[in-house]
Write a protein that holds these residues in place. Structure first.
Motif, short mmCIF file in Angstrom:
data_model
loop_
_atom_site.label_atom_id
_atom_site.label_comp_id
_atom_site.label_asym_id
_atom_site.label_seq_id
_atom_site.Cartn_x
_atom_site.Cartn_y
_atom_site.Cartn_z
N ALA A 221 -39.71 11.65 -13.50
CA ALA A 221 -40.48 12.58 -14.07
C ALA A 221 -39.39 13.89 -14.27
O ALA A 221 -38.76 14.23 -13.37
CB ALA A 221 -41.61 13.14 -13.30
N VAL A 222 -39.79 14.64 -15.36
CA VAL A 222 -39.00 16.00 -15.57
C VAL A 222 -40.36 16.81 -15.78
O VAL A 222 -41.15 16.82 -16.70
CB VAL A 222 -38.40 15.90 -16.98
N GLY A 223 -40.05 18.21 -15.02
CA GLY A 223 -40.91 19.28 -15.20
C GLY A 223 -40.44 20.43 -15.85
O GLY A 223 -39.04 20.49 -15.45
N SER A 224 -40.98 21.22 -16.50
CA SER A 224 -40.35 22.23 -17.27
C SER A 224 -41.09 23.67 -17.52
O SER A 224 -42.29 23.57 -17.13
CB SER A 224 -40.11 21.85 -18.93
N CYS A 225 -40.20 24.68 -17.36
CA CYS A 225 -40.86 25.97 -17.51
C CYS A 225 -39.90 26.61 -18.62
O CYS A 225 -38.65 26.64 -18.20
CB CYS A 225 -40.87 26.72 -16.33
N ALA A 226 -40.52 27.38 -19.54
CA ALA A 226 -39.64 28.22 -20.49
C ALA A 226 -39.55 29.59 -19.83
O ALA A 226 -40.22 30.01 -18.94
CB ALA A 226 -40.50 28.34 -21.97
N VAL A 227 -38.29 30.17 -20.05
CA VAL A 227 -37.90 31.38 -19.70
C VAL A 227 -37.53 32.25 -20.82
O VAL A 227 -37.16 31.50 -21.84
CB VAL A 227 -37.02 31.31 -18.56
N GLU A 228 -37.41 33.56 -20.68
CA GLU A 228 -36.93 34.51 -21.49
C GLU A 228 -35.33 34.04 -21.76
O GLU A 228 -34.59 34.02 -20.64
CB GLU A 228 -37.03 35.93 -21.49
#
Length: 285
Positions: free
Chosen positions: A65-72
């Motif tokens: 699995a790959v979990g993601s979170c966008a950042v500035e």
């Protein structure tokens, strides 16, 4: 839809984290280690568009699995990846950086509850094409989750020009919002305070990026309190946000890594509804 233990709903984001730490949703997160941590950086200006934008996303791999979170873009410290690699999810859920905590939670939930029909997901195939063609196809899949009559007004949090086009094509009005403010492709003013604009809108269409900047909970609570539709389009937290269906969130268009903008080939989205698939006009068929 009756949720099994593995897909139990949460009433708040903090409660969801507590459920994971208490091993209510799967194995002890302290035993689950992140094998790979990486960032994906993108700059884009679609052909025919006058403006462009940049994206940066933190992704953590847990087993398959790959979990993601966008950042500035440019805000993630250089050492963040080293802190994540080899660390267990339990420790990362207490990391000082919110995007790390969100990506770790997303990876864990993606691992224990992948996007499958058993979890309530209905898959939408994105056709191959140019960056703009795929963006518009993704936007169509997202906008279809809104059950609104022409003339209704939608708060759009996280400005995506293709989504604004999709809303206009259905005769819907919108209020574009983004923490950075600015203007849309068509010169429309972008509000910076989404919650202040929510009162005058009939429904909310919100980016999963709100998980990573800490604004999701206030928007979820507004939608729940006022019984408004809240549709999430989620590259950030694609496995997290379905947990809030029926708790303010009415539908989710989940897009785990790899994202539609990475190549010109076919892609996959996963759509969820609080009341189950296929029960509203314009939905999954």
């Amino acid at each position: 839809m009756t949720a099994a233990a593995g897909t139990a709903r949460a009433t708040t984001y903090d409660q969801l984290v507590e459920q994971v730490l208490a091993r209510e949703l799967g194995p002890d997160p302290a035993t689950q280690r992140i094998a790979v941590a990486f960032t994906t950086r993108q700059a884009v200006r679609h052909d025919g568009r006058g403006t462009g934008y940049r994206n940066e996303v933190l992704s953590l791999r847990l087993a398959g699995a790959v979990g993601s979170c966008a950042v500035e873009p440019g805000t993630l410290p250089d050492g963040a990846l080293d802190e994540c690699v080899g660390a267990d999810v339990g420790r990362l859920l207490d990391h000082p950086l919110l995007p790390v905590r969100v990506a770790a939670l997303d990876a864990y939930l993606m691992h224990v509850t992948p996007h499958t029909p058993d979890s309530g997901a209905r898959t939408v195939q994105l056709p191959p094409g140019t960056s703009l063609e795929k963006s518009r196809a993704r936007a169509k899949a997202v906008v279809e989750l809104l059950d609104l009559q022409p003339g209704a007004q939608v708060l759009v949090v996280g400005v995506v020009n293709s989504l604004l086009e999709g809303l206009r094509s259905r005769g819907l009005r919108y209020v574009p919002c983004d923490l950075k403010g600015g203007t849309t492709e068509w010169g429309e003013t972008v509000a910076a305070d989404a919650l202040a604009e929510a009162e005058r809108c009939d429904a909310l269409l919100v980016s999963g990026m709100t998980l990573g900047n800490g604004t999701f909970e206030s928007l979820r609570q507004h939608a729940l309190r006022h019984r408004k539709q809240l549709v999430m389009f989620a590259q950030t937290g694609s496995a997290v946000l379905p947990r809030f269906l029926g708790q303010g969130v009415s539908a989710v268009c989940a897009e785990p890594y790899p994202f539609f903008w990475l190549d010109g080939g076919p892609g996959v989205l996963h759509r969820y509804r609080a009341d189950g698939p296929g029960t509203r006009p314009g939905g999954d068929r």
